[in-house]
Motif scaffolding. Sequence first.
Motif, PDB file in Angstrom:
ATOM      1  N   GLY A   8       0.889  -1.333   0.040  1.00 31.70           N
ATOM      2  CA  GLY A   8      -0.012   0.231   0.044  1.00 31.70           C
ATOM      3  C   GLY A   8       0.914   1.297   0.048  1.00 31.70           C
ATOM      4  N   ASP A   9       0.246   2.325   0.046  1.00 35.72           N
ATOM      5  CA  ASP A   9       0.890   3.896   0.074  1.00 35.72           C
ATOM      6  C   ASP A   9       0.593   4.336   1.162  1.00 35.72           C
ATOM      7  OD1 ASP A   9       1.328   6.255  -0.491  1.00 35.72           O
ATOM      8  OD2 ASP A   9       1.009   6.264  -2.663  1.00 35.72           O
ATOM      9  N   PHE A  10       1.494   4.845   2.147  1.00 36.01           N
ATOM     10  CA  PHE A  10       1.538   5.597   3.309  1.00 36.01           C
ATOM     11  C   PHE A  10       0.523   6.927   3.230  1.00 36.01           C
ATOM     12  CE2 PHE A  10       5.317   3.412   4.712  1.00 36.01           C
ATOM     13  CZ  PHE A  10       4.671   2.805   5.827  1.00 36.01           C
ATOM     14  N   ALA A  41      12.850  -0.642  -3.058  1.00 34.22           N
ATOM     15  CA  ALA A  41      12.660   0.371  -4.386  1.00 34.22           C
ATOM     16  C   ALA A  41      11.615   1.774  -3.811  1.00 34.22           C
ATOM     17  CB  ALA A  41      11.572  -0.398  -5.298  1.00 34.22           C
ATOM     18  N   ALA A  42      10.933   1.778  -2.958  1.00 31.48           N
ATOM     19  CA  ALA A  42      10.353   2.800  -2.479  1.00 31.48           C
ATOM     20  C   ALA A  42      11.162   3.992  -1.825  1.00 31.48           C
ATOM     21  CB  ALA A  42       9.067   2.646  -1.378  1.00 31.48           C
ATOM     22  N   ALA A  62       5.738   9.340   5.062  1.00 30.10           N
ATOM     23  CA  ALA A  62       4.695  10.026   4.718  1.00 30.10           C
ATOM     24  C   ALA A  62       4.186   9.637   3.174  1.00 30.10           C
ATOM     25  CB  ALA A  62       5.127  11.619   4.894  1.00 30.10           C
ATOM     26  N   TRP A  63       5.144   9.463   2.385  1.00 25.58           N
ATOM     27  CA  TRP A  63       4.856   9.043   1.018  1.00 25.58           C
ATOM     28  C   TRP A  63       5.376   7.931   0.452  1.00 25.58           C
ATOM     29  CZ3 TRP A  63       7.427  14.017   1.715  1.00 25.58           C
ATOM     30  CH2 TRP A  63       6.517  15.015   2.090  1.00 25.58           C
ATOM     31  N   GLY A  64       5.852   7.113   1.209  1.00 31.92           N
ATOM     32  CA  GLY A  64       6.354   5.694   0.661  1.00 31.92           C
ATOM     33  C   GLY A  64       5.412   4.721   0.412  1.00 31.92           C
ATOM     34  N   GLU A  65       5.831   3.545  -0.168  1.00 32.36           N
ATOM     35  CA  GLU A  65       4.826   2.329  -0.356  1.00 32.36           C
ATOM     36  C   GLU A  65       5.351   1.312   0.819  1.00 32.36           C
ATOM     37  OE1 GLU A  65       3.073   2.379  -4.668  1.00 32.36           O
ATOM     38  OE2 GLU A  65       5.226   1.838  -4.445  1.00 32.36           O
ATOM     39  N   TYR A  66       4.649   0.815   1.318  1.00 33.56           N
ATOM     40  CA  TYR A  66       4.725  -0.258   2.189  1.00 33.56           C
ATOM     41  C   TYR A  66       4.527  -1.675   1.785  1.00 33.56           C
ATOM     42  CZ  TYR A  66      -0.057  -0.035   3.403  1.00 33.56           C
ATOM     43  OH  TYR A  66      -1.458  -0.057   3.548  1.00 33.56           O
TER      44      TYR A  66
END
Length: 101
Positions: A8-10, A41-42, A62-66
């Motif tokens: 997902g996306d934070f 990669a994120a 805040a904006w990375g992908e987990y």
Amino acid sequence: MTHRVICGDFADQGDPDEEWVVAGFSTPEKACEYARRFIRAAVEDLRAEATTPQELHDMYAAWGEYALTPGLDNEAWVAFCIANPATTPAETDYARLDPNP
């Protein structure tokens, strides 16, 4: 039994439309390796924008992908990725490991 990774996306955390599952890994180790590469990669996508490790950590949060999967310590892995930039393309090539090409 197959294993899965929840991604997902934070920035949109909590929005069910912004979270997805990559399923079909034959072992938990394969799911963990996919998740590690996905997270790396994120982090690397944000690295050029950050001026300090703390700023990179904050940007990732805040904006990375987990990517979540049992057996992976996400906090420790993110800290490792921030302290140790990727040196080869394979370190961030999670797509190659997707069991559902």
